[in-house]
Design an enzyme around this catalytic site. Structure first.
Site, mmCIF file in Angstrom:
data_model
loop_
_atom_site.group_PDB
_atom_site.id
_atom_site.type_symbol
_atom_site.label_atom_id
_atom_site.label_comp_id
_atom_site.label_asym_id
_atom_site.label_seq_id
_atom_site.Cartn_x
_atom_site.Cartn_y
_atom_site.Cartn_z
ATOM 1 N N ARG A 1 -10.124 -11.610 0.684
ATOM 2 C CA ARG A 1 -10.998 -12.587 0.023
ATOM 3 C C ARG A 1 -10.347 -13.962 -0.046
ATOM 4 N NH1 ARG A 1 -11.188 -8.947 -5.267
ATOM 5 N NH2 ARG A 1 -11.057 -7.424 -3.573
ATOM 6 N N LYS B 1 0.847 -1.190 0.000
ATOM 7 C CA LYS B 1 0.000 0.000 0.000
ATOM 8 C C LYS B 1 0.889 1.249 0.000
ATOM 9 C CE LYS B 1 -3.663 -2.285 2.655
ATOM 10 N NZ LYS B 1 -4.759 -2.223 1.668
#
Length: 519
Positions: free
Chosen positions: A377, A300
């Site tokens: 996920r 990030k």
């Protein structure tokens, strides 16, 4: 929680247990620190002599020699939502009287929750031990509305300030709340007790999300889960799976995410079973449990990446474990609930998952990892397969899954994805009671084309467009078609960016939903 880095350890603050009581007494007779009156704009109307027309405000104003009407006019307080005024009284049964604005009307749980939070904020400022809350106009409420209103008011969550990580932690002083004018009796007392249990669970959930990643490691989160099971061992049991046990279950998707961290993964499974009676429904609550998310090799970076608050990436697991705590206290009959969290960290190292790697989930499906920052996920994939294997009828998963959902719905609303209209109806009815905000989003099957891989069954991310939808479609691949399933993306409402603290979002709705499925 045990510290692991920087010698940081949260202060062990024993919060006073607040006693809630329903009373039918004259406001003039109540004695304590703050008497708070919830007022609508209509309640604040005055006659030609600048006197209140509302009977309760008229009585209070008479006791105060007209001071209430005078000050409200001077401060231009009209009862608008979010506005309040508090008077300090030198010689009265109540040391302070507060008027809390409810807006034009107040008929929804969220309105009364905001009343409770405003009173809590006032009590914190005044360092109050005892408060009473009354509505200026409650005569039009039905008995059922009075019950739900009292319960909503009692959810005074704003009273709690998490100061465990400050050098001089502050202990809340509020220990008694009287709710006046909404009736009395066992039914109301039961509602207040319920609100008390849910409030304590939300505080617990907030504490989990507020805790930094150097304190709340996967092992520490698992320890917190085990502690809940120990506290309510009559109805809850815990099974914490090690990495080796997860490997035996072929959870390659989850273990791929965990591979780079020095802190080993812990797969959490709590199970609620009532102490007696038949089980009519089996449910699973699955929470994303990334105690820190660096993004992996797709690290990030840049403005808005929010890497500094990636301790919040276990907000879904906090909702699930908070619900477990509340249900352990409430003990609903007729329902079995599995609380499942595949907890780990998404870090960077020579042992870590790389972009382009192909991993295999526990249902045999293969995933080409085209972005290591779409890791939640991947952990949920194996958690959902595991949940289905418990023989449940319905699954709700909760995850801080996508920034796309925040772009779509803003910071206060969670996105809901489900192919089941019946399940959507159940959860939305629960949210009407809890006051939490959800919005149903489409599961557009044609978008799945962007998730297909040339070399594996699927990739883990599609394009930027419809990112929250393709994430939900990915999760759908790991749910048995016979099981009703819902995905809740709570990336926005799990965190209050203005105050930089967790909200405990999702817990109240989950508890209410489980109770709706209880006999």
């Amino acid at each position: 929680m045990a510290h692991t880095l920087g010698l940081t350890q949260p202060a062990n603050i024993q919060h006073p247990k607040i006693s809630f009581a329903a009373k039918e007494i004259d406001v003039a007779e109540w004695k304590g620190d703050i008497l708070a009156v919830g007022v609508t704009e209509k309640d604040m109307s005055k006659d030609e002599n600048s006197k209140f027309q509302n009977s309760i405000l008229k009585k209070l104003d008479g006791l105060l020699g007209g001071m209430l009407a005078e000050v409200s006019s001077e401060e231009d307080f009209t009862g608008k939502a979010g506005k309040s005024m508090v008077l300090r009284l030198p010689s009265c049964g109540s040391k302070r009287v507060g008027l809390i604005g409810l807006g034009k009307t107040a008929s929804y749980p969220a309105s009364f929750q905001r009343l409770g939070e405003a009173v809590a904020a006032a009590s914190k400022t005044a360092q109050a031990n005892s408060v009473a809350i009354i509505l200026a106009s409650s005569e039009d409420l039905s008995n059922e509305s009075k019950l739900s209103t009292a319960s909503a008011i009692a959810s005074v969550l704003g009273m709690y300030e998490d100061s465990r990580y400050k050098s001089e932690p502050r202990k809340p002083k509020l220990n008694s709340v009287d709710i006046i004018g909404l009736g009395t009796g066992p039914e109301l007392e039961k509602k207040l007790k319920y609100a008390e249990n849910v409030s304590s669970a939300i505080i617990f959930g907030r504490e989990l999300v507020n805790s930094p990643a150097n304190v709340l490691t996967p092992a520490a989160l698992a320890a917190e889960a085990s502690n809940i099971a120990s506290l309510y061992s009559d109805v809850l049991s815990a099974n914490i799976l090690s990495a080796e046990q997860c490997k035996e279950l072929k959870m390659g998707s989850y273990l791929g995410v965990a591979a780079a961290s020095a802190n080993p993964p812990h797969f959490i499974h709590l199970c609620y079973k009532p102490s007696s009676g038949p089980i009519k429904t089996k449910l699973a609550l699955v929470g994303k449990g990334l105690t820190f998310d660096s993004g992996g090799y797709n690290i990030k970076t840049g403005a808005g990446c929010s890497i500094d608050i990636m301790k919040t990436d276990m907000g879904g697991s906090a909702a699930v474990l908070g619900a477990a705590k509340a249900l352990g206290q409430i003990k609903p009959p007729g329902v079995e609930v599995h609380f499942i969290v595949a907890s780990c960290e998404n870090m960077i190292s020579g042992t870590g998952m790389r972009p382009g790697d192909i991993i295999t989930a526990s249902n045999g499906k293969t995933i080409e990892v085209n972005n290591t920052d779409a890791e939640g996920r991947l952990t949920l994939a194996d958690a959902l397969v595991y949940a289905c294997n418990q023989g449940v009828d319905k699954i709700v998963d909760l995850a801080t899954l996508t920034g796309a959902c925040i772009v779509a719905l803003g910071p206060s609303i969670a996105g809901v994805f489900t192919p089941s209209d019946d399940l959507a109806k159940e959860v939305f009815e629960a949210s009407e009671v809890s006051g939490e905000k959800f919005w149903r989003m489409p599961l557009e099957e044609s978008y799945w084309e962007s998730m297909k891989s040339g070399v594996a069954d699927m990739v883990n991310t599609g394009g930027r467009q419809g990112g929250a939808i393709t994430a939900a479609l990915f999760l759908k691949q790991f749910v048995d078609e016979k099981v009703q399933w819902m995905h809740i993306d709570l990336a926005g409402p799990v965190w209050n960016d203005k105050k930089r603290v967790a909200t405990g979002f999702g817990i109240a709705t989950l508890v209410e939903w489980v109770l709706k499925n209880s006999s």
